[in-house]
Design an enzyme around this catalytic site. Structure first.
Site, mmCIF file in Angstrom:
data_model
loop_
_atom_site.group_PDB
_atom_site.id
_atom_site.type_symbol
_atom_site.label_atom_id
_atom_site.label_comp_id
_atom_site.label_asym_id
_atom_site.label_seq_id
_atom_site.Cartn_x
_atom_site.Cartn_y
_atom_site.Cartn_z
ATOM 1 N N LYS A 14 0.723 -1.221 0.121
ATOM 2 C CA LYS A 14 -0.049 0.138 0.000
ATOM 3 C C LYS A 14 0.814 1.218 -0.071
ATOM 4 O O LYS A 14 0.688 2.383 -0.818
ATOM 5 C CB LYS A 14 -1.155 0.022 1.267
ATOM 6 C CG LYS A 14 -1.755 -1.251 1.283
ATOM 7 C CD LYS A 14 -2.792 -1.021 2.266
ATOM 8 C CE LYS A 14 -2.349 -0.874 3.757
ATOM 9 N NZ LYS A 14 -1.873 -2.383 3.973
ATOM 10 N N ARG A 90 -9.831 0.052 8.607
ATOM 11 C CA ARG A 90 -9.365 -1.194 9.060
ATOM 12 C C ARG A 90 -10.596 -1.951 9.612
ATOM 13 O O ARG A 90 -10.493 -3.394 9.769
ATOM 14 C CB ARG A 90 -8.218 -1.135 9.905
ATOM 15 C CG ARG A 90 -6.953 -1.393 9.141
ATOM 16 C CD ARG A 90 -5.812 -1.158 10.223
ATOM 17 N NE ARG A 90 -4.676 -1.893 9.911
ATOM 18 C CZ ARG A 90 -3.504 -0.955 9.411
ATOM 19 N NH1 ARG A 90 -3.759 0.124 9.076
ATOM 20 N NH2 ARG A 90 -2.417 -1.746 9.271
ATOM 21 N N ARG A 129 11.397 -6.110 5.546
ATOM 22 C CA ARG A 129 11.167 -4.642 5.736
ATOM 23 C C ARG A 129 11.708 -4.518 7.371
ATOM 24 O O ARG A 129 12.307 -3.629 7.849
ATOM 25 C CB ARG A 129 9.681 -4.485 5.747
ATOM 26 C CG ARG A 129 9.734 -2.794 5.931
ATOM 27 C CD ARG A 129 8.096 -2.504 5.654
ATOM 28 N NE ARG A 129 7.198 -2.878 6.800
ATOM 29 C CZ ARG A 129 5.956 -2.706 6.600
ATOM 30 N NH1 ARG A 129 5.312 -2.285 5.574
ATOM 31 N NH2 ARG A 129 5.300 -3.140 7.766
ATOM 32 N N ARG A 135 11.125 -1.270 12.407
ATOM 33 C CA ARG A 135 9.912 -1.132 12.905
ATOM 34 C C ARG A 135 9.613 -2.124 13.833
ATOM 35 O O ARG A 135 9.812 -3.408 13.717
ATOM 36 C CB ARG A 135 8.836 -1.179 11.764
ATOM 37 C CG ARG A 135 8.121 0.062 11.465
ATOM 38 C CD ARG A 135 7.142 -0.073 10.185
ATOM 39 N NE ARG A 135 5.871 -0.743 10.516
ATOM 40 C CZ ARG A 135 4.865 -0.887 9.923
ATOM 41 N NH1 ARG A 135 4.850 0.176 8.776
ATOM 42 N NH2 ARG A 135 3.801 -1.082 10.312
ATOM 43 N N ARG A 146 -0.678 -9.673 13.416
ATOM 44 C CA ARG A 146 -1.261 -8.445 12.348
ATOM 45 C C ARG A 146 -1.965 -9.182 11.338
ATOM 46 O O ARG A 146 -2.911 -8.584 10.780
ATOM 47 C CB ARG A 146 -0.108 -7.534 12.077
ATOM 48 C CG ARG A 146 0.248 -6.551 13.091
ATOM 49 C CD ARG A 146 1.711 -6.186 12.871
ATOM 50 N NE ARG A 146 1.641 -5.032 11.638
ATOM 51 C CZ ARG A 146 2.650 -5.008 10.771
ATOM 52 N NH1 ARG A 146 3.905 -5.760 11.172
ATOM 53 N NH2 ARG A 146 2.824 -4.327 9.936
HETATM 54 P P1 AMP Z 1 0.451 0.377 9.194
HETATM 55 O O1 AMP Z 1 1.550 1.141 9.077
HETATM 56 O O2 AMP Z 1 -0.861 0.664 8.267
HETATM 57 O O3 AMP Z 1 0.667 -1.222 8.909
HETATM 58 O O4 AMP Z 1 0.085 0.273 10.668
HETATM 59 C C1 AMP Z 1 0.569 0.049 11.893
HETATM 60 C C2 AMP Z 1 -0.080 -0.369 13.194
HETATM 61 O O5 AMP Z 1 -0.924 0.935 13.452
HETATM 62 C C3 AMP Z 1 -1.258 -1.429 12.968
HETATM 63 O O6 AMP Z 1 -0.851 -2.642 13.218
HETATM 64 C C4 AMP Z 1 -2.163 -0.786 14.198
HETATM 65 O O7 AMP Z 1 -1.693 -1.230 15.279
HETATM 66 C C5 AMP Z 1 -2.193 0.625 13.870
HETATM 67 N N1 AMP Z 1 -3.315 1.345 13.095
HETATM 68 C C6 AMP Z 1 -2.672 1.762 11.720
HETATM 69 N N2 AMP Z 1 -4.025 2.293 11.097
HETATM 70 C C7 AMP Z 1 -5.036 1.903 11.836
HETATM 71 C C8 AMP Z 1 -6.441 1.965 11.738
HETATM 72 N N3 AMP Z 1 -6.900 2.438 10.693
HETATM 73 N N4 AMP Z 1 -6.905 1.559 13.023
HETATM 74 C C9 AMP Z 1 -6.419 0.937 13.877
HETATM 75 N N5 AMP Z 1 -5.306 0.729 14.098
HETATM 76 C C10 AMP Z 1 -4.371 1.279 13.098
#
Ligand code: AMP
Length: 190
Positions: A14, A90, A129, A135, A146
């Site tokens: 993404k 999400r 990654r 991270r 996840r």
């Molecule tokens: P990402 O960088 O999009 O993979 O997000 C990393 C982490 O941030 C996720 O595993 C969630 O813990 C949190 N997170 C990001 N976006 C959301 C969302 N829309 N709703 C809830 N948690 C989120």
């Protein structure tokens, strides 16, 4: 205005494809994961709360995410070319809140673009990654959590957006440029 939800499991590409869309179309971009990581870096209250969920592979509660989203969206002003929503929604309540927030502004999501990538490839990409980005959630145990959160809480959105009539499936496994060409074809047809 073309508001786009770029959708897919963690590691589906993404972020990478969002960068290409921004360069080609001049869209704005909201990555809720990036917003949360910057809050953590700045040591804010929101960051402290978010870190506990992120490090555990869980989602941050919907009400918190929805407030953040509206304020970032409004920061782009009224005349933008479109916003890419990356990592949001999400959950189904988040998708409903997004629809409502946009409708209140006379806007809407034009398309939901799903990047579909096989599970073993997702794991491979995320482990890779993790080695480069450092991270905290890109380790094998948290990645598994996840991916399971994605299957249980997030993937029902595919059907939700199908019902909205704006879901587009893209094969997210393969050449970056072929994937981007497929995404561009969807955007150009809007
Ligand atoms: P990402 O960088 O999009 O993979 O997000 C990393 C982490 O941030 C996720 O595993 C969630 O813990 C949190 N997170 C990001 N976006 C959301 C969302 N829309 N709703 C809830 N948690 C989120």
């Amino acid at each position: 205005m073309k508001n786009i939800v770029i959708f897919g499991a963690p590691g589906s590409g993404k972020g990478t494809q969002s960068d290409k869309m921004i360069a080609k179309y001049g869209f704005e971009h909201i990555s809720t994961g990036d917003v949360l990581r910057s809050e953590i870096k700045n040591g804010t209250e929101l960051g402290k709360t978010a870190k506990k969920y992120i490090d555990n592979g869980q989602l941050i509660p919907d009400d918190l995410m929805i407030d953040i989203l509206a304020s970032v969206y409004d920061s782009f002003g009224k005349e933008h070319k479109g916003v890419i929503f990356d990592g949001f929604p999400r959950t189904i309540p988040q998708a409903e809140a997004l629809k409502k927030m946009l409708a209140e502004r006379g806007h809407k999501v034009a398309s939901m673009v799903e990047l579909d990538v096989p599970e073993d490839e997702l794991m491979k990409r995320l482990l890779q990654r993790g080695q480069q980005s450092g991270r905290s959630d890109d380790n094998e145990e948290t990645i598994k959590k996840r991916l399971s959160v994605y299957h249980n809480q997030t993937s029902p959105l595919i059907e939700w957006y199908e019902k909205e009539g704006i879901h587009h499936h893209i094969n997210g496994f393969g050449e970056l440029d072929r994937i981007f060409a497929d995404i561009s074809a969807v955007i150009d047809a809007l």
